[in-house]
Design a protein around this motif. Sequence first.
Motif, PDB file in Angstrom:
ATOM      1  N   GLN A  52       0.823  -1.211   0.000  1.00 29.67           N
ATOM      2  CA  GLN A  52       0.000   0.000   0.000  1.00 29.67           C
ATOM      3  C   GLN A  52       0.854   1.257   0.000  1.00 29.67           C
ATOM      4  OE1 GLN A  52      -3.589   0.177  -0.225  1.00 29.67           O
ATOM      5  NE2 GLN A  52      -2.803   2.181  -0.865  1.00 29.67           N
ATOM      6  N   LEU A  53       1.946   1.239   0.754  1.00 35.95           N
ATOM      7  CA  LEU A  53       2.848   2.400   0.776  1.00 35.95           C
ATOM      8  C   LEU A  53       3.443   2.629  -0.604  1.00 35.95           C
ATOM      9  CD1 LEU A  53       4.129   4.555   2.619  1.00 35.95           C
ATOM     10  CD2 LEU A  53       6.004   2.943   3.049  1.00 35.95           C
ATOM     11  N   LEU A  54       3.823   1.563  -1.277  1.00 34.72           N
ATOM     12  CA  LEU A  54       4.364   1.668  -2.632  1.00 34.72           C
ATOM     13  C   LEU A  54       3.315   2.233  -3.594  1.00 34.72           C
ATOM     14  CD1 LEU A  54       6.791   1.095  -4.469  1.00 34.72           C
ATOM     15  CD2 LEU A  54       5.989  -1.264  -4.687  1.00 34.72           C
ATOM     16  N   SER A  97       5.391   3.498 -19.524  1.00 32.82           N
ATOM     17  CA  SER A  97       5.452   2.042 -19.383  1.00 32.82           C
ATOM     18  C   SER A  97       5.957   1.686 -17.991  1.00 32.82           C
ATOM     19  CB  SER A  97       6.380   1.440 -20.437  1.00 32.82           C
ATOM     20  OG  SER A  97       7.698   1.956 -20.309  1.00 32.82           O
ATOM     21  N   VAL A  98       5.352   0.670 -17.408  1.00 33.12           N
ATOM     22  CA  VAL A  98       5.655   0.275 -16.032  1.00 33.12           C
ATOM     23  C   VAL A  98       5.980  -1.210 -15.993  1.00 33.12           C
ATOM     24  CG1 VAL A  98       4.754   0.096 -13.664  1.00 33.12           C
ATOM     25  CG2 VAL A  98       4.094   2.056 -15.107  1.00 33.12           C
ATOM     26  N   VAL A  99       6.947  -1.593 -15.163  1.00 33.76           N
ATOM     27  CA  VAL A  99       7.199  -3.001 -14.886  1.00 33.76           C
ATOM     28  C   VAL A  99       7.190  -3.216 -13.381  1.00 33.76           C
ATOM     29  CG1 VAL A  99       9.739  -2.817 -14.891  1.00 33.76           C
ATOM     30  CG2 VAL A  99       8.650  -5.017 -15.376  1.00 33.76           C
ATOM     31  N   ASP A 100       6.512  -4.263 -12.946  1.00 29.32           N
ATOM     32  CA  ASP A 100       6.426  -4.642 -11.538  1.00 29.32           C
ATOM     33  C   ASP A 100       7.223  -5.927 -11.353  1.00 29.32           C
ATOM     34  OD1 ASP A 100       5.692  -5.028  -8.897  1.00 29.32           O
ATOM     35  OD2 ASP A 100       3.668  -5.738  -9.362  1.00 29.32           O
ATOM     36  N   LEU A 101       8.279  -5.848 -10.573  1.00 31.86           N
ATOM     37  CA  LEU A 101       9.182  -6.981 -10.380  1.00 31.86           C
ATOM     38  C   LEU A 101       8.779  -7.760  -9.135  1.00 31.86           C
ATOM     39  CD1 LEU A 101      12.544  -5.102 -11.079  1.00 31.86           C
ATOM     40  CD2 LEU A 101      11.001  -6.204 -12.722  1.00 31.86           C
ATOM     41  N   GLY A 102       8.463  -9.047  -9.299  1.00 34.45           N
ATOM     42  CA  GLY A 102       7.989  -9.858  -8.184  1.00 34.45           C
ATOM     43  C   GLY A 102       6.567  -9.459  -7.816  1.00 34.45           C
ATOM     44  N   THR A 103       5.659  -9.578  -8.764  1.00 33.97           N
ATOM     45  CA  THR A 103       4.331  -8.976  -8.630  1.00 33.97           C
ATOM     46  C   THR A 103       3.442  -9.642  -7.599  1.00 33.97           C
ATOM     47  OG1 THR A 103       2.504  -8.104  -9.961  1.00 33.97           O
ATOM     48  CG2 THR A 103       3.222 -10.357 -10.462  1.00 33.97           C
ATOM     49  N   GLY A 104       3.652 -10.928  -7.295  1.00 38.07           N
ATOM     50  CA  GLY A 104       2.805 -11.602  -6.319  1.00 38.07           C
ATOM     51  C   GLY A 104       1.357 -11.628  -6.762  1.00 38.07           C
ATOM     52  N   SER A 105       0.473 -11.041  -5.963  1.00 38.56           N
ATOM     53  CA  SER A 105      -0.950 -11.001  -6.290  1.00 38.56           C
ATOM     54  C   SER A 105      -1.261 -10.062  -7.444  1.00 38.56           C
ATOM     55  CB  SER A 105      -1.755 -10.564  -5.062  1.00 38.56           C
ATOM     56  OG  SER A 105      -1.469  -9.203  -4.752  1.00 38.56           O
ATOM     57  N   GLY A 106      -0.291  -9.220  -7.814  1.00 42.78           N
ATOM     58  CA  GLY A 106      -0.504  -8.252  -8.885  1.00 42.78           C
ATOM     59  C   GLY A 106      -1.072  -6.934  -8.416  1.00 42.78           C
ATOM     60  N   VAL A 107      -1.133  -6.709  -7.108  1.00 43.99           N
ATOM     61  CA  VAL A 107      -1.817  -5.527  -6.583  1.00 43.99           C
ATOM     62  C   VAL A 107      -1.170  -4.223  -7.055  1.00 43.99           C
ATOM     63  CG1 VAL A 107      -0.516  -5.571  -4.400  1.00 43.99           C
ATOM     64  CG2 VAL A 107      -2.752  -4.445  -4.502  1.00 43.99           C
ATOM     65  N   VAL A 108       0.160  -4.152  -7.109  1.00 42.12           N
ATOM     66  CA  VAL A 108       0.818  -2.914  -7.530  1.00 42.12           C
ATOM     67  C   VAL A 108       0.696  -2.734  -9.042  1.00 42.12           C
ATOM     68  CG1 VAL A 108       2.983  -1.628  -7.554  1.00 42.12           C
ATOM     69  CG2 VAL A 108       2.396  -3.006  -5.559  1.00 42.12           C
ATOM     70  N   LEU A 158      11.124   1.563  -4.953  1.00 40.26           N
ATOM     71  CA  LEU A 158      11.519   0.334  -4.259  1.00 40.26           C
ATOM     72  C   LEU A 158      11.125   0.438  -2.794  1.00 40.26           C
ATOM     73  CD1 LEU A 158      13.275  -2.318  -4.113  1.00 40.26           C
ATOM     74  CD2 LEU A 158      15.212  -0.817  -3.610  1.00 40.26           C
ATOM     75  N   VAL A 159      10.380  -0.545  -2.294  1.00 37.07           N
ATOM     76  CA  VAL A 159      10.002  -0.548  -0.886  1.00 37.07           C
ATOM     77  C   VAL A 159      10.791  -1.628  -0.151  1.00 37.07           C
ATOM     78  CG1 VAL A 159       8.018  -2.106  -1.216  1.00 37.07           C
ATOM     79  CG2 VAL A 159       8.070  -0.569   0.752  1.00 37.07           C
ATOM     80  N   GLN A 160      11.243  -1.299   1.055  1.00 38.26           N
ATOM     81  CA  GLN A 160      11.960  -2.282   1.859  1.00 38.26           C
ATOM     82  C   GLN A 160      11.883  -1.902   3.333  1.00 38.26           C
ATOM     83  OE1 GLN A 160      16.269  -1.219   0.472  1.00 38.26           O
ATOM     84  NE2 GLN A 160      16.459  -1.846   2.607  1.00 38.26           N
ATOM     85  N   SER A 161      12.387  -2.794   4.173  1.00 42.10           N
ATOM     86  CA  SER A 161      12.386  -2.611   5.619  1.00 42.10           C
ATOM     87  C   SER A 161      13.733  -2.095   6.112  1.00 42.10           C
ATOM     88  CB  SER A 161      12.080  -3.956   6.294  1.00 42.10           C
ATOM     89  OG  SER A 161      12.390  -3.925   7.668  1.00 42.10           O
ATOM     90  N   GLU A 185       8.433  -2.089  12.785  1.00 41.29           N
ATOM     91  CA  GLU A 185       9.501  -1.854  11.821  1.00 41.29           C
ATOM     92  C   GLU A 185       9.237  -0.590  11.026  1.00 41.29           C
ATOM     93  OE1 GLU A 185       9.799  -4.349   8.306  1.00 41.29           O
ATOM     94  OE2 GLU A 185       7.693  -4.955   8.490  1.00 41.29           O
ATOM     95  N   LEU A 186      10.299  -0.027  10.486  1.00 42.00           N
ATOM     96  CA  LEU A 186      10.191   1.132   9.619  1.00 42.00           C
ATOM     97  C   LEU A 186      10.300   0.677   8.169  1.00 42.00           C
ATOM     98  CD1 LEU A 186      10.063   4.288   9.689  1.00 42.00           C
ATOM     99  CD2 LEU A 186      12.525   4.237   9.295  1.00 42.00           C
ATOM    100  N   LEU A 187       9.292   1.010   7.386  1.00 42.57           N
ATOM    101  CA  LEU A 187       9.320   0.774   5.948  1.00 42.57           C
ATOM    102  C   LEU A 187       9.706   2.065   5.236  1.00 42.57           C
ATOM    103  CD1 LEU A 187       5.938  -1.143   5.452  1.00 42.57           C
ATOM    104  CD2 LEU A 187       8.222  -2.155   5.600  1.00 42.57           C
ATOM    105  N   ALA A 188      10.368   1.937   4.111  1.00 43.03           N
ATOM    106  CA  ALA A 188      10.710   3.105   3.301  1.00 43.03           C
ATOM    107  C   ALA A 188      10.493   2.789   1.836  1.00 43.03           C
ATOM    108  CB  ALA A 188      12.168   3.524   3.537  1.00 43.03           C
ATOM    109  N   VAL A 189      10.019   3.770   1.099  1.00 40.83           N
ATOM    110  CA  VAL A 189       9.987   3.701  -0.354  1.00 40.83           C
ATOM    111  C   VAL A 189      11.108   4.588  -0.880  1.00 40.83           C
ATOM    112  CG1 VAL A 189       8.717   4.158  -2.483  1.00 40.83           C
ATOM    113  CG2 VAL A 189       7.529   3.239  -0.482  1.00 40.83           C
ATOM    114  N   ILE A 190      12.015   3.996  -1.628  1.00 37.86           N
ATOM    115  CA  ILE A 190      13.130   4.718  -2.228  1.00 37.86           C
ATOM    116  C   ILE A 190      12.762   5.069  -3.664  1.00 37.86           C
ATOM    117  CG2 ILE A 190      15.572   4.582  -2.877  1.00 37.86           C
ATOM    118  CD1 ILE A 190      15.845   2.421  -0.679  1.00 37.86           C
ATOM    119  N   ARG A 191      12.993   6.323  -4.032  1.00 44.71           N
ATOM    120  CA  ARG A 191      12.790   6.759  -5.409  1.00 44.71           C
ATOM    121  C   ARG A 191      14.150   7.056  -6.026  1.00 44.71           C
ATOM    122  NH1 ARG A 191       8.544   8.773  -8.470  1.00 44.71           N
ATOM    123  NH2 ARG A 191       9.202   9.994 -10.287  1.00 44.71           N
TER     124      ARG A 191
END
Length: 222
Positions: free
Chosen positions: A17-19, A33-44, A156-159, A212-218
């Motif tokens: 959701q943060l992403l 054009s967009v690419v989602d890497l490791g899409t999982g459920s496809g939500v993003v 990119l989102v990570q912990s 935990e702290l999540l961050a989205v890196i641009r």
Amino acid sequence: MTAFALDGVYPPQEDSQLLIDVLAGGAPLKGRSVVDLGTGSGVVAVAAAQLGARSVTAFDICPTAVRCARGNALAAGVEVHVRLGSWSQALECEPFDVVVCNPPYVPSGAEVDTGSIPPWAGPMTAWDGGEDGRLVLDPLCATVPQMLSDDGALLLVQSEFSDIGKSVTLLREAGLETKIAAVQSIPFGPVLSAHARELEASGRLTAGRRHELLAVIRAEKR
């Protein structure tokens, strides 16, 4: 977040959701054009299509995730080209204007009691980032400039537990203009709860803390 069919796939959580929030709050996606890497459920990926992206491609190594993402895109009435394969296969495509990624980033060692993680949390490959959490992050940060068109951007989102600062440094060393676009503190879910003692033993986590702290890196290619 809109309810998505999961079928044994890692469920969308606060990091997804943060992403999506950062993606929605940035430059308009129309014509991009967009690419989602490791899409999982496809939500993003679905969110990117709903936000008006010209094309959306998504990769995942799990056949179940590919089927799930395709089904969710169909249910949402948007077009997403979901492909079975590693995130690195995006290098074989034309450069993208936007790369989004919610990679496996949880540091995971041999002492973790994975049996305490409920099945609905999804397969281990969706969250296991290796001993330091950077199994995917390090090669991704090194190679993502090759996936980006001129003026393209990575989100990119990570912990915090997989070293946000190292990702920023690697992306800058790769030639990208990089900043933290968003941060959010969230309580532990079942995966990190199972890893808490190991994180404490490694010094990554203060004893007794369970958030935990999540961050989205641009990171932008100029």
